[in-house]
Design an enzyme around this catalytic site. Structure first.
Site, short mmCIF file in Angstrom:
data_model
loop_
_atom_site.label_atom_id
_atom_site.label_comp_id
_atom_site.label_asym_id
_atom_site.label_seq_id
_atom_site.Cartn_x
_atom_site.Cartn_y
_atom_site.Cartn_z
N GLY A 43 33.55 45.71 49.53
CA GLY A 43 34.87 46.25 49.26
C GLY A 43 34.85 47.59 48.54
O GLY A 43 34.12 48.52 48.88
N VAL A 90 29.06 40.02 35.58
CA VAL A 90 29.50 40.70 34.36
C VAL A 90 29.95 39.70 33.30
O VAL A 90 30.15 40.07 32.14
CB VAL A 90 30.64 41.70 34.66
N TYR A 182 46.03 37.36 37.07
CA TYR A 182 45.51 38.64 37.54
C TYR A 182 46.23 39.81 36.88
O TYR A 182 45.61 40.76 36.41
CB TYR A 182 45.66 38.72 39.06
N LYS A 186 44.62 42.73 34.32
CA LYS A 186 44.63 44.16 34.61
C LYS A 186 45.48 44.92 33.60
O LYS A 186 45.17 46.07 33.25
CB LYS A 186 45.14 44.41 36.03
N THR A 217 40.66 44.84 51.71
CA THR A 217 39.40 44.28 51.20
C THR A 217 39.41 42.78 51.39
O THR A 217 40.42 42.17 51.74
CB THR A 217 39.22 44.60 49.70
#
Length: 277
Positions: A43, A90, A182, A186, A217
């Site tokens: 992506g 991560v 989500y 963000k 994506t």
């Protein structure tokens, strides 16, 4: 003053530097820089890695899919750039530390960090989102970026062109129905960007973010291909189409490199006009 210098009784006075035109506009090259791209296996991350390599950067690539990373690294090396691959998450402190160690071992420095790794959340109302999903999304999208920034700081501090680019989302500024986890992750990433920009300016480290809209994506496949939801999303995008991952590359190159040397704490939107409505 139109002349470059003013001569008066044998003395030379140079023109005010603020009045000198640029010899040429700044370009988007990253020659001589070392960049770490997280979530680089597919992506947006893959597109950004290819673009940064084409712009002259050497790379540390991280993601969980080692096979995809290895294939990408081979393609980049074929183009003449050096690459270190570190498979991992991560969300794992050991994997984050290993990526920083790879940069230090190979180049002794790090100039650019692109925090791209992220995951989506289920398209459910908040009362249906369990603790595990909430913690997982916040842990990767926000906690992972924080961990990478903190781990990279010693190396970034050695650079004379240090830059962090956080890949946020249009939903970092505009809430999304059924996207509570989500959107929160963000939105938090946007505030992390601004806070670090203030903290790290004195160190010469710039911190910015880019906020894409809906791109073509793997993460958005379900929504884009849903007969009703896909049409509703397109109706909210003034440009009338979903973006391509490659279409945000130039913006990231700008924020990563010297062309944006006086830009920090800002967000560039690449959302087809979503936030301009």
């Amino acid at each position: 003053m139109n002349e470059r210098t003013l001569r008066n009784e044998g003395a030379t006075m140079e023109a005010d530097p603020r009045e000198r035109p640029l010899g040429a506009p700044p370009d988007l090259r990253l020659d001589g820089l070392v960049a770490w791209v997280t979530g680089a296996s597919q992506g947006v991350g893959r597109s950004l890695a290819l673009a940064m390599a084409a712009a002259g950067a050497d790379l540390v690539l991280t993601a969980r899919n080692e096979g995809a990373l290895t294939d990408l690294a081979e393609r980049i090396r074929a183009g003449g750039r050096a690459v270190e691959v570190v498979a991992g998450s991560v969300g794992d402190p050991a994997d984050v530390a290993a990526a920083v160690a790879a940069a230090e071992r190979t180049w002794g420095r790090l100039d650019v960090l692109v925090n791209n790794a992220g995951i989506g959340s289920s398209y459910r109302r908040v009362e249906q989102v369990d603790d595990q999903e909430w913690e997982r999304v916040l842990g990767v999208n926000l906690g992972g970026a924080f961990a990478c920034c903190r781990a990279a700081l010693p190396l970034l501090s050695r650079s004379d062109a240090a830059s962090v680019v956080n890949v946020s989302s249009v939903h970092g500024a505009v809430g999304g129905e059924r996207l509570a986890a989500y959107s929160a992750s963000k939105g938090g990433l946007e505030m992390l960007t601004r806070s670090l920009a203030l903290e790290w300016a004195a160190k010469g480290i710039r911190v910015n973010s880019i906020a894409p809209g809906y791109l073509r994506t793997e993460m958005t496949t379900g929504l884009r291909e849903h007969e009703q939801l896909g049409s509703e999303l397109l109706a909210r995008i003034p440009m009338g189409r979903f973006g391509e991952p490659s279409e945000i590359a130039a913006a990231v190159l700008f924020l990563a490199g010297r062309a944006s040397s006086y830009v920090t704490g800002t967000t560039l939107f690449a959302d087809g006009g979503w936030t301009a409505r």
